[in-house]
Write a protein that holds these residues in place. Structure first.
Motif, PDB file in Angstrom:
ATOM      1  N   GLN A  98       3.397 -28.134  -0.219  1.00 44.27           N
ATOM      2  CA  GLN A  98       2.193 -27.387   0.172  1.00 44.27           C
ATOM      3  C   GLN A  98       1.339 -28.169   1.159  1.00 44.27           C
ATOM      4  N   ALA A  99       1.395 -29.481   1.122  1.00 43.06           N
ATOM      5  CA  ALA A  99       0.607 -30.320   2.033  1.00 43.06           C
ATOM      6  C   ALA A  99       1.362 -30.666   3.313  1.00 43.06           C
ATOM      7  N   ALA A 100       2.644 -30.377   3.356  1.00 43.59           N
ATOM      8  CA  ALA A 100       3.490 -30.785   4.488  1.00 43.59           C
ATOM      9  C   ALA A 100       3.340 -29.853   5.686  1.00 43.59           C
ATOM     10  N   ASP A 101       3.658 -30.406   6.845  1.00 41.84           N
ATOM     11  CA  ASP A 101       3.740 -29.607   8.071  1.00 41.84           C
ATOM     12  C   ASP A 101       5.125 -28.980   8.214  1.00 41.84           C
ATOM     13  N   ALA A 102       6.128 -29.645   7.660  1.00 48.52           N
ATOM     14  CA  ALA A 102       7.506 -29.155   7.722  1.00 48.52           C
ATOM     15  C   ALA A 102       8.216 -29.544   6.433  1.00 48.52           C
ATOM     16  N   VAL A 103       9.071 -28.633   5.969  1.00 47.02           N
ATOM     17  CA  VAL A 103       9.835 -28.862   4.742  1.00 47.02           C
ATOM     18  C   VAL A 103      11.301 -28.590   5.031  1.00 47.02           C
ATOM     19  N   ILE A 104      12.143 -29.490   4.548  1.00 43.49           N
ATOM     20  CA  ILE A 104      13.592 -29.337   4.688  1.00 43.49           C
ATOM     21  C   ILE A 104      14.185 -29.321   3.290  1.00 43.49           C
ATOM     22  N   PHE A 105      14.843 -28.236   2.938  1.00 46.87           N
ATOM     23  CA  PHE A 105      15.531 -28.139   1.658  1.00 46.87           C
ATOM     24  C   PHE A 105      17.008 -28.437   1.883  1.00 46.87           C
ATOM     25  N   ILE A 106      17.523 -29.388   1.127  1.00 51.18           N
ATOM     26  CA  ILE A 106      18.933 -29.728   1.149  1.00 51.18           C
ATOM     27  C   ILE A 106      19.563 -29.072  -0.073  1.00 51.18           C
TER      28      ILE A 106
ATOM     29  N   SER B 206      28.067 -30.861   1.368  1.00 51.37           N
ATOM     30  CA  SER B 206      29.174 -30.826   0.398  1.00 51.37           C
ATOM     31  C   SER B 206      29.489 -32.219  -0.155  1.00 51.37           C
ATOM     32  N   ALA B 207      28.677 -33.204   0.226  1.00 52.39           N
ATOM     33  CA  ALA B 207      28.836 -34.578  -0.263  1.00 52.39           C
ATOM     34  C   ALA B 207      27.486 -35.049  -0.776  1.00 52.39           C
ATOM     35  N   CYS B 208      27.463 -36.197  -1.438  1.00 49.14           N
ATOM     36  CA  CYS B 208      26.178 -36.732  -1.916  1.00 49.14           C
ATOM     37  C   CYS B 208      25.207 -36.977  -0.767  1.00 49.14           C
ATOM     38  N   ASP B 209      25.676 -37.536   0.308  1.00 47.72           N
ATOM     39  CA  ASP B 209      24.865 -37.880   1.467  1.00 47.72           C
ATOM     40  C   ASP B 209      24.558 -36.626   2.290  1.00 47.72           C
ATOM     41  N   ALA B 210      23.289 -36.290   2.430  1.00 45.44           N
ATOM     42  CA  ALA B 210      22.893 -35.080   3.162  1.00 45.44           C
ATOM     43  C   ALA B 210      23.163 -35.176   4.662  1.00 45.44           C
ATOM     44  N   PHE B 211      23.470 -36.370   5.181  1.00 43.40           N
ATOM     45  CA  PHE B 211      23.811 -36.520   6.587  1.00 43.40           C
ATOM     46  C   PHE B 211      25.302 -36.317   6.846  1.00 43.40           C
ATOM     47  N   TYR B 212      26.126 -36.456   5.829  1.00 42.12           N
ATOM     48  CA  TYR B 212      27.583 -36.449   5.997  1.00 42.12           C
ATOM     49  C   TYR B 212      28.088 -35.046   6.340  1.00 42.12           C
ATOM     50  N   ASN B 213      28.623 -34.894   7.563  1.00 41.73           N
ATOM     51  CA  ASN B 213      29.197 -33.629   8.037  1.00 41.73           C
ATOM     52  C   ASN B 213      28.258 -32.439   7.874  1.00 41.73           C
ATOM     53  N   THR B 214      26.958 -32.660   8.176  1.00 40.49           N
ATOM     54  CA  THR B 214      25.981 -31.566   8.126  1.00 40.49           C
ATOM     55  C   THR B 214      25.215 -31.527   9.446  1.00 40.49           C
ATOM     56  N   SER B 215      24.326 -30.565   9.534  1.00 45.34           N
ATOM     57  CA  SER B 215      23.468 -30.420  10.710  1.00 45.34           C
ATOM     58  C   SER B 215      22.145 -31.177  10.564  1.00 45.34           C
ATOM     59  N   LEU B 216      21.978 -31.977   9.508  1.00 46.02           N
ATOM     60  CA  LEU B 216      20.693 -32.608   9.243  1.00 46.02           C
ATOM     61  C   LEU B 216      20.228 -33.505  10.384  1.00 46.02           C
ATOM     62  N   ASP B 217      21.058 -34.409  10.845  1.00 49.29           N
ATOM     63  CA  ASP B 217      20.652 -35.311  11.920  1.00 49.29           C
ATOM     64  C   ASP B 217      20.261 -34.528  13.168  1.00 49.29           C
ATOM     65  N   THR B 218      21.028 -33.517  13.514  1.00 52.48           N
ATOM     66  CA  THR B 218      20.715 -32.675  14.676  1.00 52.48           C
ATOM     67  C   THR B 218      19.382 -31.971  14.481  1.00 52.48           C
ATOM     68  N   LEU B 219      19.153 -31.407  13.308  1.00 56.38           N
ATOM     69  CA  LEU B 219      17.887 -30.734  13.008  1.00 56.38           C
ATOM     70  C   LEU B 219      16.711 -31.693  13.167  1.00 56.38           C
ATOM     71  N   LEU B 220      16.819 -32.872  12.578  1.00 59.00           N
ATOM     72  CA  LEU B 220      15.732 -33.845  12.665  1.00 59.00           C
ATOM     73  C   LEU B 220      15.440 -34.215  14.120  1.00 59.00           C
ATOM     74  N   ARG B 221      16.476 -34.424  14.902  1.00 58.41           N
ATOM     75  CA  ARG B 221      16.284 -34.795  16.309  1.00 58.41           C
ATOM     76  C   ARG B 221      15.690 -33.631  17.114  1.00 58.41           C
ATOM     77  N   GLU B 222      16.191 -32.422  16.878  1.00 59.56           N
ATOM     78  CA  GLU B 222      15.662 -31.247  17.583  1.00 59.56           C
ATOM     79  C   GLU B 222      14.191 -31.015  17.255  1.00 59.56           C
ATOM     80  N   GLN B 223      13.802 -31.320  16.030  1.00 64.72           N
ATOM     81  CA  GLN B 223      12.413 -31.128  15.597  1.00 64.72           C
ATOM     82  C   GLN B 223      11.541 -32.371  15.841  1.00 64.72           C
ATOM     83  N   ASN B 224      12.106 -33.382  16.498  1.00 62.43           N
ATOM     84  CA  ASN B 224      11.392 -34.638  16.775  1.00 62.43           C
ATOM     85  C   ASN B 224      10.826 -35.264  15.501  1.00 62.43           C
ATOM     86  N   ILE B 225      11.634 -35.246  14.456  1.00 57.24           N
ATOM     87  CA  ILE B 225      11.252 -35.843  13.180  1.00 57.24           C
ATOM     88  C   ILE B 225      11.954 -37.183  13.067  1.00 57.24           C
TER      89      ILE B 225
END
Length: 184
Positions: A36-44, A77-96
């Motif tokens: 509720q206090a955040a500017d952006a929220v990412i649900f994994i 599909s793995a423990c690590d949310a960066f492994y074979n996902t779009s997370l890193d791309t999303l963070l970079r695109e959003q300048n996070i």
């Protein structure tokens, strides 16, 4: 310009909580305060063909979680949310380049994501009272949570160590538009 307040919520899903987790209600309430206090929220969300099929009730986020409009969703599909996902791309695109992390499971997905994120250069703050896990054969959940908070506080990553802070300290710093305090 102040830094964006970003919260990453890991695996707070119905199927994950089919196994009892320590302090579910308190953890979810703290996560809601952060989102509720955040500017952006990412649900994994973890997907598994058998236990957590995408689109199923098991895959869905817990009903008690606040899902702000405009939240981002990443499936893994793995423990690590960066492994074979779009997370890193999303963070970079959003300048996070920094975020607060919380969720489940402390000793698996939260831990793996923190360590990979720090290695990728992201500045990560762990909400030390807003992550949870289940009892394991080797240790009860409360011991695991305290242990991992200690591991992350002591994690050696020169120039980019993760921070471990209580949710209220994070919220107070955000309200004051100030950097997080350095706790020893």
């Amino acid at each position: 310009m102040p830094t964006r307040r970003v919260v990453m919520v890991v695996d707070m899903q119905n199927g994950v909580f089919a196994t009892p987790r320590l302090n579910r209600e308190a953890c979810a309430a703290r996560i809601n305060a952060l989102t509720q206090a955040a500017d952006a929220v990412i649900f994994i969300q973890h997907a598994d063909e058998e236990a957590l099929p995408e689109g199923s009730e098991a895959f869905a986020l817990l009903a008690e979680l606040n899902q702000p409009e405009g939240a981002f969703y990443v499936t893994k599909s793995a423990c690590d949310a960066f492994y074979n996902t779009s997370l890193d791309t999303l963070l970079r695109e959003q300048n996070i380049d920094e975020f607060v992390i919380c969720g489940c499971a402390t000793d698996y997905c939260v831990d793996a994501t923190i360590k990979n994120g720090v290695s990728r250069g992201y500045r990560i703050t762990i909400a030390d009272d807003a992550h949870t896990t289940a009892d394991r054969p080797a240790a009860p959940a409360g011991v695991l949570i305290r242990h991992y908070n200690d591991v992350w506080r002591s994690f050696i990553a020169p120039a980019n160590p993760p921070q471990v802070l209580p949710t209220q300290t994070i919220l107070d710093a955000w309200r004051m538009n100030s950097p997080f305090p350095i706790l020893s």
